[in-house]
Each structure stands twice: as C-alpha cells, then as structure tokens.
Design a protein around this motif. Structure first.
Motif, PDB file in Angstrom:
ATOM      1  N   ALA A  44      78.377 -20.087  99.780  1.00 23.73           N
ATOM      2  CA  ALA A  44      79.424 -20.285  98.777  1.00 23.73           C
ATOM      3  C   ALA A  44      80.700 -20.830  99.402  1.00 23.73           C
ATOM      4  CB  ALA A  44      79.708 -18.970  98.045  1.00 23.73           C
ATOM      5  N   THR A  47      80.300 -24.423 100.290  1.00 22.74           N
ATOM      6  CA  THR A  47      80.305 -25.260  99.087  1.00 22.74           C
ATOM      7  C   THR A  47      81.722 -25.544  98.606  1.00 22.74           C
ATOM      8  OG1 THR A  47      78.142 -24.396  98.392  1.00 22.74           O
ATOM      9  CG2 THR A  47      79.505 -25.419  96.692  1.00 22.74           C
ATOM     10  N   PRO A 213      77.880 -17.635  92.902  1.00 21.03           N
ATOM     11  CA  PRO A 213      77.673 -18.729  91.944  1.00 21.03           C
ATOM     12  C   PRO A 213      76.729 -19.818  92.455  1.00 21.03           C
ATOM     13  CG  PRO A 213      79.761 -18.996  93.071  1.00 21.03           C
ATOM     14  CD  PRO A 213      79.232 -17.659  93.494  1.00 21.03           C
ATOM     15  N   GLY A 214      76.047 -20.463  91.508  1.00 18.73           N
ATOM     16  CA  GLY A 214      75.250 -21.651  91.793  1.00 18.73           C
ATOM     17  C   GLY A 214      73.843 -21.405  92.272  1.00 18.73           C
ATOM     18  N   TYR A 234      69.871 -24.825  93.628  1.00 22.04           N
ATOM     19  CA  TYR A 234      71.271 -24.552  93.925  1.00 22.04           C
ATOM     20  C   TYR A 234      72.136 -25.663  93.344  1.00 22.04           C
ATOM     21  CZ  TYR A 234      75.558 -23.284  96.338  1.00 22.04           C
ATOM     22  OH  TYR A 234      76.843 -22.903  96.602  1.00 22.04           O
ATOM     23  N   SER A 235      73.161 -25.261  92.602  1.00 24.85           N
ATOM     24  CA  SER A 235      74.119 -26.204  92.041  1.00 24.85           C
ATOM     25  C   SER A 235      75.484 -25.932  92.634  1.00 24.85           C
ATOM     26  CB  SER A 235      74.190 -26.064  90.517  1.00 24.85           C
ATOM     27  OG  SER A 235      75.277 -26.825  90.007  1.00 24.85           O
ATOM     28  N   ALA A 236      76.135 -27.011  93.092  1.00 25.97           N
ATOM     29  CA  ALA A 236      77.477 -26.884  93.659  1.00 25.97           C
ATOM     30  C   ALA A 236      78.562 -27.146  92.629  1.00 25.97           C
ATOM     31  CB  ALA A 236      77.627 -27.842  94.842  1.00 25.97           C
ATOM     32  N   ASP A 237      78.168 -27.374  91.374  1.00 28.10           N
ATOM     33  CA  ASP A 237      79.140 -27.747  90.343  1.00 28.10           C
ATOM     34  C   ASP A 237      80.201 -26.680  90.117  1.00 28.10           C
ATOM     35  OD1 ASP A 237      77.705 -30.052  90.059  1.00 28.10           O
ATOM     36  OD2 ASP A 237      76.686 -29.460  88.210  1.00 28.10           O
ATOM     37  N   TRP A 238      79.853 -25.425  90.331  1.00 22.64           N
ATOM     38  CA  TRP A 238      80.789 -24.329  90.090  1.00 22.64           C
ATOM     39  C   TRP A 238      82.069 -24.480  90.904  1.00 22.64           C
ATOM     40  CZ3 TRP A 238      82.367 -21.524  94.263  1.00 22.64           C
ATOM     41  CH2 TRP A 238      81.555 -21.594  95.411  1.00 22.64           C
TER      42      TRP A 238
END
Length: 250
Positions: A44, A47, A213-214, A234-238
């Motif tokens: 996290a 990211t 998150p993500g 895994y999404s890094a958009d958060w």
C-alpha cells in the motif's frame, strides 16, 4: 488474533474532526497505521508513493504503529510472510521483492526496533516527518528486497546512513536514549480500538478511511495451518482518491 491475514476492506467516511491519537490533523498528511513486517502495508505504501511521484505531488506520511508481534504475542511467522511475498511480488513485480536469501539465523525476529527508529526520526533534530517516511521506505526495501536483518540497531543505522533526509548521528543518539519506544506503545493502545482495523489502515483529515485498499484476495485456509493467500487482483486506483484528499487542501 492475526491482523496480518485479515480480509481487506475499503471505505470512505465524511470528514470529521478526529483525535490526534488516531490521525494527523494536518490536511496535507496521510496517516498510515502499519507494521514494517506486513507485506500488505508495504504494498500500500509503495502504491501511494508511486502515485504521488507520477503526479508530482509531495506526499507527507505520518507513520503510526500497528505492532503485529504485540497483538499476537509472537513474531510474525516467516512462512506467512514468505507466502505473502510470493503472492504480492508476483502480482506487483515493480516492488523488486525476493524471498529471504540470507542465512536463516539472520532473519529478523522483531520489527519493533525498526519501527521505533521510524518514530524517533520524526524529531526535528533527526529529520522530521519526511525523514521518518524516507527511513520507513528504506527499511522495508532492506527487508523485502535485500534480505537485511532490520531487527538489530547497527543494521537500522546502516540503512539510515543511506537516507539523505535522516541525520544518522542524531538518530543513533535518539535510539540510544530509547526515543521511539514510548510512541510504539502509545500507538499500540490506539491500534487496539475498533477504529484501526489492521495493517495497513490509512486516514486523512478530509475523511479517507481505508483498510488494505486495492487488494482482492482471500486465504485458502488458516495461514497457521498451511493456507495460502489467493491473490486475485490488485488495483492501484484507490491511491488517486487518497492524493486527491490531501491535495484538495493545498
């Protein structure tokens, strides 16, 4: 209790006036509760740092301690960390992680000394908040990518020497005096409240409130009984939302 293996969650609550013990009231600061020995927290932080670098945003991180070994009354088992390092490292190769390659007897049994040093680095004479974040990042890299024993003070100080923002001599003096130890235990008292759900948990004064998150994953079974982290995506958009929260206050 094994907070390291908790199910991830994410939520954003309306901005409210929070106690200083939970998060920084500085609107530009992201407060992160974590343990250096938690791979999910390290993911996290990587990211949000990477997102800030892409945007050219100066990121301020106030590190708070979620001490897994105090919660669990034991060091975090190496097989659990190894399984998570493989799962996360395969999904996010930019981390540059590798399995522990140094002799087994040099494996860190505790991350408390490293986290105490990160807290001590917040003192102005050592470097302040930015120095503290730089040291935290460097210690995580030393552990996950370089196989260095961050349980011992000489190695911690060697890592600090590589951090331009950290006054290594002032840090050595602070560590010798035990600076940072009280902060770890104060944080542990707060971390035991329901507001902090695990490592990592991120807060901002504008109302961001996100736990791990993500990450879309589940454990196939109890990690202490041979389970594996099934890391779906895994999404890094958060991270963009977190940065929007702090930059909107500038």
């Amino acid at each position: 209790m094994n907070p390291l293996a908790e199910t991830p969650s994410m939520s954003v609550t309306p901005g409210t006036r929070q106690e200083d013990s939970l998060l920084s009231r500085d609107a530009r600061t992201v407060t992160v509760w974590s343990d250096i020995g938690c791979p999910w927290a390290t993911l996290a932080l990587h990211t949000v740092h990477a997102a800030a670098e892409r945007r050219g945003t100066e990121l301020l991180v106030d590190h708070r301690v979620f001490p897994l070994e105090l919660f669990n009354s034991q060091s975090t088992p190496k097989p659990i960390i190894d399984a998570e390092v493989v799962a996360i490292g395969a999904k996010v190769p930019a981390l540059g992680w590798r399995l522990w390659s140094a002799p087994e007897y040099t494996y860190p049994v505790s991350t408390l000394p490293a986290m105490e040093a990160v807290q001590a680095a917040k003192a102005p004479e050592v470097g302040g908040l930015r120095a503290s974040d730089q040291l935290d990042t460097a210690l995580r890299h030393a552990f996950y990518a370089q196989g260095r024993c961050i349980s011992i003070v000489p190695e911690i100080l060697a890592v600090a020497e590589e951090c331009p923002l950290v006054d290594e001599k002032a840090l050595a003096s602070a560590v010798e005096r035990g600076e940072g130890r009280a902060a770890v235990y104060r944080d542990w008292a707060v971390a035991r409240s329901p507001r902090v759900q695990g490592s990592p948990h991120l807060f901002t004064a504008a109302g961001v409130d996100v736990h791990n998150p993500g990450a879309d994953f589940r454990w196939t079974a109890d990690p202490n009984e041979g389970g594996f982290p099934d890391f779906h995506a895994y999404s890094a958009d958060w991270a963009e939302g977190v940065l929007d929260s702090v930059t909107a206050q500038e």
